[in-house]
Structure formats: C-alpha cells, structure tokens
Design an enzyme around this catalytic site. Structure first.
Site, PDB file in Angstrom:
ATOM      1  N   LYS A   1       4.021   2.791   0.849  1.00  0.00           N
ATOM      2  CA  LYS A   1       3.022   2.768   0.515  1.00  0.00           C
ATOM      3  C   LYS A   1       3.281   3.659  -1.051  1.00  0.00           C
ATOM      4  O   LYS A   1       2.953   3.734  -2.088  1.00  0.00           O
ATOM      5  CB  LYS A   1       1.955   2.829   0.953  1.00  0.00           C
TER       6      LYS A   1
ATOM      7  N   GLU B   1      -3.204  -4.868  -4.731  1.00  0.00           N
ATOM      8  CA  GLU B   1      -4.105  -4.083  -4.358  1.00  0.00           C
ATOM      9  C   GLU B   1      -4.408  -3.859  -2.731  1.00  0.00           C
ATOM     10  O   GLU B   1      -4.002  -2.830  -2.588  1.00  0.00           O
ATOM     11  CB  GLU B   1      -5.193  -4.896  -4.602  1.00  0.00           C
TER      12      GLU B   1
HETATM   13  N1  HSE Z   1       0.022  -0.615   9.534  1.00  0.00           N
HETATM   14  C1  HSE Z   1      -0.851  -0.043   8.763  1.00  0.00           C
HETATM   15  C2  HSE Z   1      -1.338   1.290   9.392  1.00  0.00           C
HETATM   16  C3  HSE Z   1      -2.200  -0.689   8.213  1.00  0.00           C
HETATM   17  O1  HSE Z   1      -1.134   2.342  10.558  1.00  0.00           O
HETATM   18  O2  HSE Z   1      -2.028   1.827   8.397  1.00  0.00           O
HETATM   19  C4  HSE Z   1      -1.092  -1.290   7.095  1.00  0.00           C
HETATM   20  O3  HSE Z   1      -0.075  -1.077   6.085  1.00  0.00           O
END
Ligand code: HSE
Length: 445
Positions: free
Chosen positions: A210, A134
């Site tokens: 993601k 998650e």
């Molecule tokens: N570096 C990512 C961001 C957070 O700036 O959203 C971790 O995935």
C-alpha cells in the site's frame, strides 16, 4: 440525450467473497442514490466464482453466475470487470486479459499493482481503459481520491499511514494488555482479526504494498515495491512498547513515503510516534493516513481499512467514477498515478542507508561505571545526537540479577548508515550483554 436515458453500466464481478458480496449488497441497497450521483444505473450482471453455490446464495437470480472468470471477460455486454480474487497469479492474467478485451477494471489488489503496476497501467493506457484501485489502499478510506485529486495543488512532502489493520490490532492489544506478540497473534486469529496465514500482514508486506502505491501517486514515480524497505512487527516485544510509553511514544507499524532532495524514502517498519499525535491514538483494526502537502499542511484520513462494506464503499466509488467517464475521452480522465504518464519523475527510491530518522535504542548492559560514557561516545563519533536517556534500575529488569540494567536511548535524526555503524561498535562492547533493540522514530511534525 437526457441522463435518465443512459443505459446502466454493466459490471462483472470476479470473486464473490467478502468484498464481492459487500459490493453486490451496497450496489443493490443504495442503487437509487448511486444512480442519482452517477447519472446512470450500475448493475452487477455477471459473477464468476469457483463456488457457484455461494454466488447463488449472495446474488440469487439478479446476475448470471459462472465458475469461469474468462466467461465474464469474454462477454461483450460487460463494461467493467471488478477483480476481487487477490494475489499475483491468476489475478494478473485476468486483469491483463480484461484490459486487452477493452474492459475497464476495478481492483482491490494492492499486491498485484505494487509489483506489476507499471505493466498493468501501461497496458490500460494503450487500450484506453481505466484501472481504478481505491479499495487497494486503506479499504474504505478514500485516500487515493484525496491524494490524486483533492490535494492536487500540493507538492506532497510525505505520507505516513497505519495501513494494515491486523498489525494495528495486535500492537494495540500488546500495549493494552502488556502481552507479547505471539500470544496476541493467536488471540487475533481466534477472533478473526488475523488470517490463518498472517505472513503478509505481520511481516509488513501488505502495508508495504500500500505504501508503494501511495508513493507513486504522491510523487509521480513508478510503483517500485522491489525497492521498498519492508519490516514487520514479529520482533517487537511488550518491553519496548512499555518503555516507549514511558517516554511519551506509541509504537505503530507505519508505511512511509517521504520526498528528499535526492530521492524518495519508501519504507514500512514499526515506528515510535509521539503519543500526542492523533495517529498515535488510532487503535484496534482501524487505519489512518497522514499526508503533508506544502500548501495544505498536514491532513489526516481515518476509517476502516478492511471488511465487506467499507471496502465495497471504495469499489463502488470507482464504479461511479467509471460510469461518469464511460463516454468521455481518455484524456479527460485523472491519470492512473495522478501525474501525466509522460511526466513521471525519475527521482530514485533511496537505499535504506541514506534514510534519515531518529531512533529508539534499548541496550541490556552491565550496570557499572563508564558503560554509559562508552556508549554515548560511540554515538558521538558517528555524529548522532541524543535526545533522551532512561535507565531502568536493575531490580526492574525482570528475572535478571542486579548487575544488569536496561539503557533506553532516544536519538535525534541521523542516517540509517551512521546508526548501523554505531550499533556494530556498541554491540561489540563486552558490557553490552544482549542484541541491541532498535526501533525507528518519527515525530511527524
Ligand atoms: N489484511 C489487511 C489488513 C486488509 O489487515 O489491514 C487488506 O489489505
């Protein structure tokens, strides 16, 4: 046996940095509330970190501290290994070793799962253990849970998200202050919003990792980061943000996964979004994900995508799921990628040329008769329909003489391949005086 008599779940943390520290703190502060929900306690019994002094400062005497992560994996008294090291290197070896040792795994490592997820989930299935993630997408927002369980009735049509806080912070600052990318990046680094090496964030790689995970659980396809289109925000100028604003749009870095009849679009790139959409108003380092399902319509999830306790919130939610399922048969679990592993779709990720979007174009052109007609003629030849055109008067083009102007065109939907052909033909015109700027546009209706 009554629930009170179940022994606590014993957790080993690999890494006690920002998220590890947050996880320890949240588990401790809310231990009673969490026990009432999980039906048993959840305790961090072991912590591995190369910086054992830091680990000692965070956990005190509450857990055994070691510098060797493999000591956690080898400990038969650890039920769940929480991997918070990050990256594809040692983290991959440790996750696979933890699975081989029969441990359930919780990870926030989007890079690892987006690239090696197929191997890791297969290993977990063979061993009958859970790999929960998650925290890997949009930090504290429970988007994995929502997609995998809450929206399980739906045929998901598309998912589009602001899933990188660093770039959303930079874009918000560029718009608010009219500053260029390089200037804002330096400021973001000074304030701690951007890492010293921000490459993965600003080049769109983190968001694409993601988006890859979201595409897998939305459509039941394998994780295929190698087929994702990845484009960051480094080429965006304050000028285009300003023109977009004048046309009623904001520019956001979106991770998009969309189902089409012949395949799946999987792409991360700067995108014009109508200002009237909620997601266009997500500012600063916040994250938001829109999901369109055939039954539910459009839903939106908003919150902090990074930080110690927001990310810990997601890690602990996974730990509670595991605590509830510890003694249940593997078949009783929600599948890792939402769909039963033998029911995965073979829909391909579409090549970029077949992706369908609308476009924002900015052309620096000679300000004379017939130029606009030539350009619209080329678009028409490719069957590309124009939605809006504005021309900035020559004196508004700073630092240029009066014989040049900026022509801004919004198109209706077209294929990327068709647009590329039109762009090549327009760029070859002697009256087009600079490289044409192209930004994709999504109405998200
Ligand atoms: N570096 C990512 C961001 C957070 O700036 O959203 C971790 O995935």
């Amino acid at each position: 046996m009554s629930q009170e008599q179940l022994r606590p779940v014993r957790v080993g943390l690999l890494g006690i940095g920002t998220v590890g520290g947050g996880t320890f703190t949240v588990l401790k502060r809310n231990q009673e509330e969490i026990r009432r929900r999980a039906g048993r306690g959840i305790e961090v019994t072991m912590v591995a970190d190369l910086n054992t002094e830091l680990a000692k400062q965070v956990v005190g005497d509450a857990a055994q501290i070691v510098s060797d992560a493999r000591a956690v994996i080898a400990n038969p008294d650890v039920d769940v290994v929480v991997e918070l090291i990050g990256g594809y290197g040692i983290a991959k070896a440790l996750v696979l070793e933890a699975i081989a040792a029969g441990k359930h795994v919780v990870t926030a490592n989007k890079a690892l799962l987006a690239v090696h997820g197929t191997e890791i989930f297969a290993a977990a299935r063979a061993k009958g253990v859970i790999v929960a993630f998650e925290a890997a997408v949009a930090g504290g927002i429970p988007i994995i849970k929502a997609l995998r369980e809450g929206l399980t009735a739906n045929q998901i049509q598309w998912v589009a998200g602001i899933i990188n806080g660093t770039t959303n912070f930079i874009l918000s600052e560029m718009r608010d202050k009219g500053l260029d990318f390089d200037v804002v990046l330096k400021e973001a680094q000074r304030l701690g919003y951007a890492e010293a090496d921000p490459t993965f964030d600003i080049e769109g790689v983190d968001a694409a990792h993601k988006a890859t995970l979201l595409s897998a659980i939305a459509f039941g396809i394998p994780v295929q980061f190698d087929k994702a289109h990845v484009e960051g925000i480094t080429q965006l100028s304050a000028t285009d943000i300003k023109y977009a604003e004048q046309l009623g749009y904001r520019i956001k870095l979106l991770g998009i996964a969309r189902r089409r009849d012949n395949g799946i679009e999987l792409r991360t790139h700067p995108t014009l979004v109508p200002m009237r959409r909620l997601i266009a108003n997500v500012e600063g380092a916040m994250n938001a994900v829109l999901v369109q399902g055939d039954a539910v319509g459009t839903t939106m999830y908003y919150g902090k995508g990074a930080g110690a306790e927001p990310t810990a919130s997601a890690v602990v939610a996974d730990l509670v799921d595991i605590a509830r399922l510890l003694d249940a048969a593997p078949e009783a679990r929600v599948p890792h990628l939402a769909f039963q592993p033998d029911e995965m779709s073979t829909l391909p990720i579409l090549p970029l040329d077949e992706v369908v979007t609308s476009f924002y174009l900015r052309l620096r052109v000679a300000d004379k008769a017939g130029v606009l007609a030539k350009i619209t003629g080329i678009l028409a030849e490719q069957g590309i329909s124009i939605d809006a055109v504005i021309q900035r008067e020559a004196d508004e083009v700073s630092g240029e003489d009066g014989n040049q102007t900026d022509l801004i065109i919004l198109t209706h939907d077209t294929t990327e391949g068709g647009m590329n052909k039109a762009l090549a033909a327009m760029q070859a015109l002697p009256t087009v005086l600079a490289p044409i700027v192209r930004v994709r546009k999504e109405e998200l209706a």
